[in-house]
Design a protein around this motif. Sequence first.
Motif, mmCIF file in Angstrom:
data_model
loop_
_atom_site.group_PDB
_atom_site.id
_atom_site.type_symbol
_atom_site.label_atom_id
_atom_site.label_comp_id
_atom_site.label_asym_id
_atom_site.label_seq_id
_atom_site.Cartn_x
_atom_site.Cartn_y
_atom_site.Cartn_z
ATOM 1 N N LEU A 1 1.623 21.962 -9.265
ATOM 2 C CA LEU A 1 1.903 22.776 -8.086
ATOM 3 C C LEU A 1 0.676 23.544 -7.599
ATOM 4 O O LEU A 1 0.510 23.757 -6.399
ATOM 5 C CB LEU A 1 3.036 23.756 -8.384
ATOM 6 C CG LEU A 1 4.387 23.117 -8.720
ATOM 7 C CD1 LEU A 1 5.405 24.190 -9.089
ATOM 8 C CD2 LEU A 1 4.896 22.301 -7.538
ATOM 9 N N HIS A 2 -0.174 23.998 -8.520
ATOM 10 C CA HIS A 2 -1.377 24.733 -8.137
ATOM 11 C C HIS A 2 -2.430 24.554 -9.236
ATOM 12 O O HIS A 2 -2.559 25.384 -10.136
ATOM 13 C CB HIS A 2 -1.071 26.219 -7.931
ATOM 14 C CG HIS A 2 -2.092 26.920 -7.082
ATOM 15 N ND1 HIS A 2 -3.345 27.251 -7.545
ATOM 16 C CD2 HIS A 2 -2.047 27.335 -5.784
ATOM 17 C CE1 HIS A 2 -4.023 27.871 -6.591
ATOM 18 N NE2 HIS A 2 -3.260 27.928 -5.492
ATOM 19 N N PRO A 3 -3.207 23.453 -9.171
ATOM 20 C CA PRO A 3 -4.169 23.142 -10.231
ATOM 21 C C PRO A 3 -5.192 24.249 -10.484
ATOM 22 O O PRO A 3 -5.612 24.449 -11.628
ATOM 23 C CB PRO A 3 -4.857 21.869 -9.718
ATOM 24 C CG PRO A 3 -3.855 21.250 -8.790
ATOM 25 C CD PRO A 3 -3.139 22.385 -8.146
ATOM 26 N N GLN A 4 -5.601 24.992 -9.440
ATOM 27 C CA GLN A 4 -6.592 26.058 -9.653
ATOM 28 C C GLN A 4 -6.029 27.177 -10.520
ATOM 29 O O GLN A 4 -6.709 27.674 -11.425
ATOM 30 C CB GLN A 4 -7.050 26.621 -8.304
ATOM 31 C CG GLN A 4 -7.972 25.698 -7.519
ATOM 32 C CD GLN A 4 -8.393 26.331 -6.202
ATOM 33 O OE1 GLN A 4 -7.561 26.813 -5.425
ATOM 34 N NE2 GLN A 4 -9.680 26.342 -5.942
ATOM 35 N N MET A 5 -4.794 27.571 -10.254
ATOM 36 C CA MET A 5 -4.176 28.619 -11.070
ATOM 37 C C MET A 5 -3.910 28.090 -12.476
ATOM 38 O O MET A 5 -4.040 28.837 -13.460
ATOM 39 C CB MET A 5 -2.880 29.096 -10.420
ATOM 40 C CG MET A 5 -2.304 30.359 -11.047
ATOM 41 S SD MET A 5 -3.402 31.782 -10.861
ATOM 42 C CE MET A 5 -2.339 33.112 -11.458
ATOM 43 N N ALA A 6 -3.553 26.812 -12.579
ATOM 44 C CA ALA A 6 -3.340 26.208 -13.891
ATOM 45 C C ALA A 6 -4.612 26.272 -14.726
ATOM 46 O O ALA A 6 -4.573 26.584 -15.928
ATOM 47 C CB ALA A 6 -2.877 24.761 -13.735
ATOM 48 N N ARG A 7 -5.743 26.008 -14.091
ATOM 49 C CA ARG A 7 -7.018 26.064 -14.809
ATOM 50 C C ARG A 7 -7.359 27.504 -15.189
ATOM 51 O O ARG A 7 -7.902 27.757 -16.262
ATOM 52 C CB ARG A 7 -8.123 25.467 -13.942
ATOM 53 C CG ARG A 7 -9.479 25.402 -14.637
ATOM 54 C CD ARG A 7 -10.513 24.748 -13.731
ATOM 55 N NE ARG A 7 -11.804 24.659 -14.401
ATOM 56 C CZ ARG A 7 -12.915 24.182 -13.827
ATOM 57 N NH1 ARG A 7 -12.865 23.722 -12.573
ATOM 58 N NH2 ARG A 7 -14.058 24.144 -14.489
ATOM 59 N N PHE A 8 -7.036 28.469 -14.316
ATOM 60 C CA PHE A 8 -7.307 29.879 -14.592
ATOM 61 C C PHE A 8 -6.568 30.325 -15.853
ATOM 62 O O PHE A 8 -7.131 31.005 -16.704
ATOM 63 C CB PHE A 8 -6.886 30.739 -13.400
ATOM 64 C CG PHE A 8 -6.926 32.216 -13.668
ATOM 65 C CD1 PHE A 8 -8.109 32.920 -13.579
ATOM 66 C CD2 PHE A 8 -5.767 32.901 -14.025
ATOM 67 C CE1 PHE A 8 -8.152 34.292 -13.839
ATOM 68 C CE2 PHE A 8 -5.793 34.268 -14.287
ATOM 69 C CZ PHE A 8 -6.995 34.961 -14.188
#
Length: 310
Positions: A110-117
Amino acid sequence: MLITTTPPTEDLAGQFYPQPHYFQNQRRIKSLVACYITVEKLCDRLQDLPLQFQNSQPRPWKPIDWQAINYNQIISINPEVFLSVLMGALDTEAPIRGYTQTSRQYLQNLHPQMARFVGGKVDENGELTELGLWEKEERQHTPALLKIYQQLTGEKITPTLRTVRGYLPTDDPHEDLYRHGLHRVATEYGATCLYLWLMAHTTGTLQDVLEELVLDEINHMTKFWGFGVWAYPDTGLLRIGRTLIKTRHQNYMRNNLLRTLKRMMATLKWDAWSLNNKATFIFTFTYTMQRLWVWHSSLTPEYLQSLFGD
């Protein structure tokens, strides 16, 4: 370890009282919350999130003189109870890898950037190849609490790593993330309040360490909260209540919450707390939420879209 030192007249919580009564403790809590929970500071922490998507940089801690920590820096809490609270905090903080990887899975599609964070990156075999910023910062907490415990008691302890509730997807990933996000925000809020309360009941180097924990928890709570309001603009108290009550895992969640509450009450030795301690603890949670709700009201769709897009 008792060390005789001249007590300060002021510390990070404002006026210092060697044996404070309820209203003096309350004054110290209000001073801390007014300092750390402001609209300006919370917005600053939220505005930092899109920057961390591009170039993640852990927040550095100030230098700590661990040898200076002693029992005289505990104020208005029975030392036995204080140690029990430390153990309870360790019980929550220790399984950080389980928390980060579960959150990463809910966010990944759903939101890869937040997942990486929150959880870093994994390879095609599911092996972790990069730590998330959230884990890099949170994993400092368990060693810090262990150092406090050892400095106060002279004993080394090994925290028990609890099994974290894992990734349980349904056929509605958006609702899965919403439910998981509520739990994550609630956990960070609880940690924020606990460490603010402990700061009000400590001074000196011990209080300095707790400040670092508070700063991390506020930072993460703010980022998760603000991101959640952006991702779910139709959220509100009604939806939050409906989500907590009407869920596919209703019985499991209710039983799990009751077990968690009983376990934490026993670990914290709540029955041994003074009435003053119990009252100020509850006050910390309510007063902090009042301040957070003022900030929440400033999170307009236009402001959030300027940070995260549509």
